[in-house]
Enzyme design. Structure first.
Site, PDB file in Angstrom:
ATOM      1  CG  ASP A 109     -14.528   7.761  10.104  1.00  0.00           C
ATOM      2  OD1 ASP A 109     -15.075   6.696  10.439  1.00  0.00           O
ATOM      3  OD2 ASP A 109     -15.120   8.851  10.151  1.00  0.00           O
TER       4      ASP A 109
ATOM      5  CG  HIS B 148     -13.817   5.605  13.945  1.00  0.00           C
ATOM      6  ND1 HIS B 148     -14.604   6.696  13.679  1.00  0.00           N
ATOM      7  CD2 HIS B 148     -12.780   6.073  14.678  1.00  0.00           C
ATOM      8  CE1 HIS B 148     -14.077   7.775  14.231  1.00  0.00           C
ATOM      9  NE2 HIS B 148     -12.952   7.418  14.823  1.00  0.00           N
TER      10      HIS B 148
END
Length: 492
Positions: A204, A238
């Site tokens: 993430d 991300h």
């Protein structure tokens, strides 16, 4: 007599590093002995130590020797629950971290060993946000994390919350790319935080600054402020460095410098939505190298995740709404000396909300080149309700005020280099634009100034604008690259 310098070797207390024996209770006994001494060091020699939560107290150091690995227990019962009753105002009930502390002072985790959260025991249910963090100090003061490696975190990896004076230096974090919500370093509602010399490769966001949601009554009482992030390498994930979307308490006084982002979906990523409130302000970003990212810079006021009600039309309405205490604010953001290569989706997306535009954003010395060829698949440059997947686009900017782009070089094929919509007081100076499309496209905006810029000879025109925007458009020092180009072309 209290001897804070005391060092207790866990193996002298029956802790076994065989990779199988559950040592949760034995390690708690060692910490109990340290408390009697007023603090000291809990020492792990080489070995593999299975355990649940290790909860440190005042004046304690956890030292992992090289070759020592803490293996997170697979039994949820080994991680005490943090409940709303247990921690007033905390609305995210969950398991205590693998290494944790609460209301403690002078906490250190260091050495050359490894924390292995063995998150694969938890990842099969990605919606379970009660998974334990790898390192979770809460409401602590003087926290230091250095030297160690952390792998396979079950949830956010390093999560100091409501802490003061936090130093994170020289650590390495590695979580699988497909592991859910395994952010790297997430200071939440913390002040005086220094992150340096770290390597982060996660599933993430790599580093995220947060200050709670509108429903987080504890975290939103404290801003995330006085933060330094420097000399770090971010791989995959991300986002490289992210602010939000949990920003209800505010994020301010942040410097990000001398970092490398490689393969992060976005580079610098700021995100929120209506009803979240809070202010992101006084952010300085300098000397960043990015490669193989979706979009180097995104500022998103329409972040579509985490809405309290997916049917709440106000969250994604394009209409101007009344300004309230719950209206989020982005202002005073300075970005300089950024080089981004092999960019896939867009040079950047700046997408404010109409009632509270992104204000006082300044981008200087920004170089961006896109990937070439048709091998890339269009994807979402930002996660917003209104944004379609893109490939090879330039800057899209909407709902901005008092913004400048200076010495920006863009190599874009699919769209205009910079699209400005519903904005005012925007200055573009020193733009060089390669490609065959118009350099600057202006819609429904006012008080735009374009100066000292040049465009590729293959471009159609330099500026395309509607009549409304042209009425207050100022152009100075812009030259044609060939006689067929128009400096300003008015379009319907």
């Amino acid at each position: 007599m209290n001897t804070i310098s005391s060092v207790l070797d866990v193996t002298n207390f029956g802790v076994v590093g065989d990779g199988t024996t559950n040592n949760t209770k034995k390690i708690a006994e060692v910490i109990g002995e340290l408390k009697k001494l007023g603090g000291g060091t809990i020492y792990f020699p080489p070995g593999e130590y299975v355990t649940g939560s290790i909860i440190l107290g005042d004046n304690m150091t956890l030292y992992l020797e090289g070759g020592a690995t803490i293996l997170g227990s697979a039994d949820p019962e080994d991680y005490p629950m943090i409940t709303k009753e247990d921690l007033e105002g905390y609305n995210r009930e969950g398991h205590t971290g693998l290494v944790a502390a609460r209301n403690a002072k002078n906490i250190t985790v260091t050495g050359r060993g490894t924390l292995d959260g063995r998150g694969y025991n938890w990842w099969s249910n990605p919606k379970n946000e009660q998974r334990p963090r790898a390192f979770q100090p809460i409401m602590c003061e003087n926290v230091r994390l250095s030297g160690i490696s952390i792998i396979n975190s079950a949830m956010w990896t390093v999560h100091p919350m409501c802490c003061r004076n936090v130093t994170i230096d020289g650590i390495s974090i590695k979580n699988p790319a497909d592991s859910p919500n395994t952010d790297g370093i997430n200071p939440e509602s913390c002040s005086n935080v220094h992150v340096s010399n770290c390597q982060v490769d996660v599933g993430d966001d790599c580093v995220t600054l947060k200050s709670g949601t509108e429903d987080d009554y504890l975290q939103k009482k404290y801003p995330c402020e006085n933060i330094t992030i420097t000399n770090c390498t971010m791989n995959n994930g991300h986002g490289g460095v992210v602010i939000g979307s949990e920003m209800s308490g505010g994020v301010r006084n942040v410097t990000i410098s001398n970092c490398v982002f490689n393969g992060t979906d976005r580079g610098i990523r700021i995100k929120t939505r209506r009803k979240r409130g809070g202010s992101v302000e006084d952010i300085r970003i300098d000397n960043i190298m990015m490669t193989n990212v979706f979009a180097p810079l995104t500022i998103n006021g329409y972040y579509k995740c985490g809405g309290t009600d997916p049917n709440d039309m106000e969250l994604f309405s394009l209409d101007k709404k009344p300004v309230e205490d719950s209206t989020p604010v982005f202002k005073n953001i300075y970005i300089s000396n950024v080089t981004a290569r092999e960019v896939k989706c867009a040079a950047g997306y700046i997408y404010g909300i109409p009632e509270m535009p992104v204000t006082s954003l300044h981008v200087d010395n920004f170089v961006c080149s896109m990937t070439k060829g048709d091998h890339d698949v269009a994807s979402a440059p930002i996660m917003a309700w209104h944004i379609e997947p893109t490939k090879g686009h330039g800057f899209y900017c909407a709902n901005m005020k008092d913004v400048s782009f200076n010495n920006v070089h863009l190599d874009v094929e699919k769209t205009s280099s910079i699209i400005i919509e519903k904005s005012e007081l925007v200055k573009v100076s020193g733009l060089t634009s390669e490609g065959s499309n118009t350099a600057v496209e202006i819609k429904e905006s006012k008080d735009i100034m374009i100066s000292n810029s040049m465009v590729s000879p293959t471009a159609k025109d330099f500026i395309e604008t509607d009549a409304e925007s042209n009425a207050t458009l100022a152009v100075n020092g812009v030259a044609k690259s060939n006689e067929n180009q128009e400096i300003v072309k008015i379009v319907d």
